[in-house]
Design a protein around this motif. Structure first.
Motif, PDB file in Angstrom:
ATOM      1  N   ILE A 150      37.422  36.789  47.855  1.00 14.54           N
ATOM      2  CA  ILE A 150      37.502  37.559  46.617  1.00 14.54           C
ATOM      3  C   ILE A 150      36.127  37.562  45.964  1.00 14.54           C
ATOM      4  CG2 ILE A 150      38.188  35.572  45.207  1.00 14.54           C
ATOM      5  CD1 ILE A 150      39.893  37.479  43.523  1.00 14.54           C
ATOM      6  N   ILE A 151      35.746  38.721  45.458  1.00 10.56           N
ATOM      7  CA  ILE A 151      34.534  38.863  44.648  1.00 10.56           C
ATOM      8  C   ILE A 151      34.995  39.413  43.314  1.00 10.56           C
ATOM      9  CG2 ILE A 151      32.281  39.985  44.428  1.00 10.56           C
ATOM     10  CD1 ILE A 151      32.249  40.211  47.501  1.00 10.56           C
ATOM     11  N   THR A 152      34.764  38.671  42.258  1.00  7.35           N
ATOM     12  CA  THR A 152      35.370  39.041  40.984  1.00  7.35           C
ATOM     13  C   THR A 152      34.539  38.563  39.800  1.00  7.35           C
ATOM     14  OG1 THR A 152      37.410  38.859  39.663  1.00  7.35           O
ATOM     15  CG2 THR A 152      36.755  36.910  40.909  1.00  7.35           C
ATOM     16  N   THR A 153      34.773  39.232  38.661  1.00  5.61           N
ATOM     17  CA  THR A 153      34.236  38.772  37.374  1.00  5.61           C
ATOM     18  C   THR A 153      35.376  38.299  36.474  1.00  5.61           C
ATOM     19  OG1 THR A 153      34.345  41.027  36.495  1.00  5.61           O
ATOM     20  CG2 THR A 153      32.248  40.328  37.467  1.00  5.61           C
ATOM     21  N   ASP A 154      36.560  38.153  37.045  1.00  5.35           N
ATOM     22  CA  ASP A 154      37.752  37.745  36.285  1.00  5.35           C
ATOM     23  C   ASP A 154      38.060  36.277  36.571  1.00  5.35           C
ATOM     24  OD1 ASP A 154      40.341  37.236  35.332  1.00  5.35           O
ATOM     25  OD2 ASP A 154      40.982  39.295  35.664  1.00  5.35           O
ATOM     26  N   PRO A 155      37.870  35.379  35.597  1.00  2.00           N
ATOM     27  CA  PRO A 155      38.123  33.952  35.838  1.00  2.00           C
ATOM     28  C   PRO A 155      39.556  33.663  36.276  1.00  2.00           C
ATOM     29  CG  PRO A 155      36.922  34.269  33.785  1.00  2.00           C
ATOM     30  CD  PRO A 155      37.354  35.621  34.240  1.00  2.00           C
ATOM     31  N   GLU A 156      40.516  34.381  35.712  1.00  2.00           N
ATOM     32  CA  GLU A 156      41.916  34.133  36.074  1.00  2.00           C
ATOM     33  C   GLU A 156      42.175  34.527  37.524  1.00  2.00           C
ATOM     34  OE1 GLU A 156      44.373  32.556  34.670  1.00  2.00           O
ATOM     35  OE2 GLU A 156      42.988  31.995  33.067  1.00  2.00           O
ATOM     36  N   GLU A 157      41.602  35.655  37.951  1.00  2.00           N
ATOM     37  CA  GLU A 157      41.738  36.062  39.343  1.00  2.00           C
ATOM     38  C   GLU A 157      41.115  35.017  40.266  1.00  2.00           C
ATOM     39  OE1 GLU A 157      43.180  38.404  40.994  1.00  2.00           O
ATOM     40  OE2 GLU A 157      43.790  39.870  39.484  1.00  2.00           O
ATOM     41  N   ALA A 158      39.980  34.488  39.870  1.00  2.00           N
ATOM     42  CA  ALA A 158      39.301  33.480  40.686  1.00  2.00           C
ATOM     43  C   ALA A 158      40.140  32.212  40.801  1.00  2.00           C
ATOM     44  CB  ALA A 158      37.936  33.161  40.086  1.00  2.00           C
ATOM     45  N   ARG A 159      40.697  31.756  39.683  1.00  2.00           N
ATOM     46  CA  ARG A 159      41.526  30.546  39.717  1.00  2.00           C
ATOM     47  C   ARG A 159      42.772  30.769  40.559  1.00  2.00           C
ATOM     48  NH1 ARG A 159      40.667  31.016  33.962  1.00  2.00           N
ATOM     49  NH2 ARG A 159      38.819  29.796  33.364  1.00  2.00           N
ATOM     50  N   ARG A 160      43.374  31.938  40.402  1.00  2.00           N
ATOM     51  CA  ARG A 160      44.593  32.238  41.157  1.00  2.00           C
ATOM     52  C   ARG A 160      44.294  32.270  42.662  1.00  2.00           C
ATOM     53  NH1 ARG A 160      45.505  36.850  39.021  1.00  2.00           N
ATOM     54  NH2 ARG A 160      46.504  35.940  37.191  1.00  2.00           N
ATOM     55  N   PHE A 161      43.178  32.889  43.015  1.00  2.00           N
ATOM     56  CA  PHE A 161      42.818  32.968  44.426  1.00  2.00           C
ATOM     57  C   PHE A 161      42.616  31.574  45.008  1.00  2.00           C
ATOM     58  CE2 PHE A 161      39.512  32.918  47.687  1.00  2.00           C
ATOM     59  CZ  PHE A 161      39.998  33.830  48.604  1.00  2.00           C
ATOM     60  N   CYS A 162      41.859  30.742  44.314  1.00  2.00           N
ATOM     61  CA  CYS A 162      41.567  29.404  44.829  1.00  2.00           C
ATOM     62  C   CYS A 162      42.836  28.551  44.926  1.00  2.00           C
ATOM     63  CB  CYS A 162      40.520  28.719  43.959  1.00  2.00           C
ATOM     64  SG  CYS A 162      38.878  29.501  44.047  1.00  2.00           S
ATOM     65  N   THR A 163      43.742  28.743  43.997  1.00  2.00           N
ATOM     66  CA  THR A 163      45.014  28.020  44.037  1.00  2.00           C
ATOM     67  C   THR A 163      45.842  28.424  45.243  1.00  2.00           C
ATOM     68  OG1 THR A 163      45.047  27.843  41.616  1.00  2.00           O
ATOM     69  CG2 THR A 163      47.150  27.562  42.765  1.00  2.00           C
ATOM     70  N   ASP A 164      45.750  29.681  45.635  1.00  2.00           N
ATOM     71  CA  ASP A 164      46.585  30.216  46.705  1.00  2.00           C
ATOM     72  C   ASP A 164      46.080  29.874  48.104  1.00  2.00           C
ATOM     73  OD1 ASP A 164      48.263  31.309  44.842  1.00  2.00           O
ATOM     74  OD2 ASP A 164      47.439  33.335  44.978  1.00  2.00           O
ATOM     75  N   GLN A 165      44.897  29.287  48.233  1.00  2.00           N
ATOM     76  CA  GLN A 165      44.362  28.981  49.554  1.00  2.00           C
ATOM     77  C   GLN A 165      44.818  27.589  49.991  1.00  2.00           C
ATOM     78  OE1 GLN A 165      43.039  31.713  50.889  1.00  2.00           O
ATOM     79  NE2 GLN A 165      43.396  32.523  48.822  1.00  2.00           N
ATOM     80  N   PRO A 166      45.721  27.493  50.965  1.00  2.00           N
ATOM     81  CA  PRO A 166      46.286  26.193  51.337  1.00  2.00           C
ATOM     82  C   PRO A 166      45.261  25.190  51.835  1.00  2.00           C
ATOM     83  CG  PRO A 166      46.873  27.894  52.947  1.00  2.00           C
ATOM     84  CD  PRO A 166      46.267  28.600  51.783  1.00  2.00           C
ATOM     85  N   GLY A 167      44.183  25.660  52.436  1.00  2.00           N
ATOM     86  CA  GLY A 167      43.158  24.752  52.939  1.00  2.00           C
ATOM     87  C   GLY A 167      41.988  24.567  52.002  1.00  2.00           C
ATOM     88  N   GLY A 168      42.114  25.084  50.772  1.00  2.00           N
ATOM     89  CA  GLY A 168      41.021  24.994  49.816  1.00  2.00           C
ATOM     90  C   GLY A 168      40.132  26.222  49.835  1.00  2.00           C
ATOM     91  N   ALA A 169      39.214  26.270  48.895  1.00  2.00           N
ATOM     92  CA  ALA A 169      38.326  27.425  48.749  1.00  2.00           C
ATOM     93  C   ALA A 169      36.898  26.962  48.535  1.00  2.00           C
ATOM     94  CB  ALA A 169      38.777  28.304  47.584  1.00  2.00           C
ATOM     95  N   VAL A 170      35.952  27.861  48.833  1.00  2.00           N
ATOM     96  CA  VAL A 170      34.537  27.568  48.630  1.00  2.00           C
ATOM     97  C   VAL A 170      33.920  28.664  47.775  1.00  2.00           C
ATOM     98  CG1 VAL A 170      34.357  26.366  50.836  1.00  2.00           C
ATOM     99  CG2 VAL A 170      33.786  28.807  50.717  1.00  2.00           C
ATOM    100  N   TYR A 171      32.815  28.314  47.128  1.00  2.00           N
ATOM    101  CA  TYR A 171      32.017  29.299  46.385  1.00  2.00           C
ATOM    102  C   TYR A 171      30.751  29.585  47.179  1.00  2.00           C
ATOM    103  CZ  TYR A 171      28.460  31.118  43.283  1.00  2.00           C
ATOM    104  OH  TYR A 171      27.444  31.876  42.758  1.00  2.00           O
ATOM    105  N   LYS A 172      30.361  30.869  47.246  1.00  2.00           N
ATOM    106  CA  LYS A 172      29.131  31.287  47.906  1.00  2.00           C
ATOM    107  C   LYS A 172      28.380  32.251  46.996  1.00  2.00           C
ATOM    108  CE  LYS A 172      30.921  31.086  52.649  1.00  2.00           C
ATOM    109  NZ  LYS A 172      31.085  31.847  53.915  1.00  2.00           N
ATOM    110  N   PRO A 173      27.075  32.067  46.833  1.00  2.00           N
ATOM    111  CA  PRO A 173      26.310  33.065  46.070  1.00  2.00           C
ATOM    112  C   PRO A 173      26.241  34.378  46.836  1.00  2.00           C
ATOM    113  CG  PRO A 173      24.835  31.457  47.073  1.00  2.00           C
ATOM    114  CD  PRO A 173      26.235  30.962  47.320  1.00  2.00           C
ATOM    115  N   LEU A 174      26.204  35.481  46.102  1.00  2.00           N
ATOM    116  CA  LEU A 174      26.127  36.799  46.723  1.00  2.00           C
ATOM    117  C   LEU A 174      24.716  37.146  47.167  1.00  2.00           C
ATOM    118  CD1 LEU A 174      28.529  38.498  44.216  1.00  2.00           C
ATOM    119  CD2 LEU A 174      28.871  38.486  46.687  1.00  2.00           C
ATOM    120  N   TRP A 175      23.752  36.395  46.685  1.00  3.34           N
ATOM    121  CA  TRP A 175      22.353  36.610  47.054  1.00  3.34           C
ATOM    122  C   TRP A 175      21.611  35.301  46.869  1.00  3.34           C
ATOM    123  CZ3 TRP A 175      19.629  39.844  49.788  1.00  3.34           C
ATOM    124  CH2 TRP A 175      18.238  39.891  49.652  1.00  3.34           C
TER     125      TRP A 175
END
Length: 323
Positions: A150-175
């Motif tokens: 997910i690429i987003t500027t919505d904090p709630e969308e980001a939290r929801r996405f990370c919660t939904d990943q059973p193996g966890g989530a990572v952050y990556k810079p776009l540049w």
């Protein structure tokens, strides 16, 4: 350059690029004429660049400290690591911005429009292929396994996405942007695991990319030069192997046919001759696409791989538009 002399290879890179030196030595051994230039820096030292256009005709010259290059006699252009186009020191802010922009669009445009030249890669294609969203979209279209992203500027969308990943989530810079801490020290933003509770409303300031964490057994880097692929397995204790490269180990690895086919179609879609692909490979043998750097480094790999890549790049440059 006289018309009866072989057409030259133009190498665009900075003075300190030792990686380019590896390929330049090969071209010298083959007696292929080469002109090395760094237009962004050379223009600041008074090295002239001139182009003429008229109906049915285009010509020009590029001067370096030791050479004069006929721009109609360039067989290949290797866009390696040239300096950015900037204004000379001593100008006021507004004049500097104007001069820098004129250099980028003028000199950059001339170099990117040489008649009949073979680009490895074309600078406009490099820029287009550097956008992470474009990479993910092209990877998905061309048959790769792509981690949920997910690429987003919505904090709630980001939290929801990370919660939904059973193996966890990572952050990556776009540049790979330059970043300095409050004390002025330079910082590198590495790929890191992130938990939903860590995500703040600061996400709304700019787009952030979050991705499902791949349960990987190891990483692979594949360097593609035309239709030739060079794979290296990377074992590292870190999620991001670039963080502590002194702790990683590398060994050549075969690229599966399905992945090789996807690489070929990806390069064709994005009009690339060269690309450096990063994969996360699971214990079950699934290769997940992470990114493709259209101008990535390669000389740090095992000696036999580095030598083979250098030869492949030299082949591309020597053959020119017939590659």
């Amino acid at each position: 350059m006289a018309p009866d002399r072989p057409r030259a290879v133009l190498v665009l890179t900075n003075t300190y690029d030792v990686t380019a030196d590896v390929v330049l030595r090969i071209l010298a051994d083959r007696r292929v004429p080469v002109v090395r230039a760094d237009p962004g820096a050379d223009l600041l030292t008074g090295a002239p660049l001139t182009a003429h256009y008229r109906t049915g005709e285009q010509r020009g010259t590029l001067h370096t400290s030791s050479r004069e290059l006929d721009l109609t006699r360039v067989r290949s252009v290797w866009v390696r690591r040239p300096s950015p186009f900037e204004a000379p020191p001593g100008l006021d802010e507004h004049t500097a911005k104007f001069v820098g922009a004129q250099a980028f669009w003028g000199s950059g445009g001339i170099i990117a429009s040489l008649p009949g030249a073979h680009y490895v890669n074309h600078p406009w294609h490099i820029r287009n292929a550097e956008y992470k969203p474009a990479q993910l979209a092209a990877a998905s279209r061309n048959g790769y396994l792509v981690p949920n992203t997910i690429i987003t500027t919505d904090p709630e969308e980001a939290r929801r996405f990370c919660t939904d990943q059973p193996g966890g989530a990572v952050y990556k810079p776009l540049w790979d942007s330059r970043y300095r801490a409050e004390d002025g020290t330079a910082r590198t933003v590495w790929v890191r695991e992130v938990r939903p509770a860590e995500i703040t409303d600061a996400v709304s300031v700019c787009p952030h990319m979050f991705q499902a964490k791949v349960d990987k057994a190891f990483d692979v880097r594949v360097t593609a030069v035309g239709d030739r692929l060079f794979g290296v397995r990377i074992d590292s204790p870190d999620l991001d192997w670039r963080h502590r490269q002194d702790l990683m180990t590398c060994a050549p690895i075969e690229v599966p046919e399905s992945v090789a086919h996807a690489i070929t179609s990806y390069l064709a879609e994005l009009l690339l001759v060269y690309g450096v692909f990063d994969f996360a490979v699971t214990a079950g043998g699934d290769w997940y696409f992470l990114e493709c750097n259209p101008n990535g480094q390669w000389a740090w790999q095992p000696a036999e791989t580095t030598a083979a890549i250098a030869q492949a790049i030299a082949d591309q440059l020597e053959r020119g538009p017939d590659s």
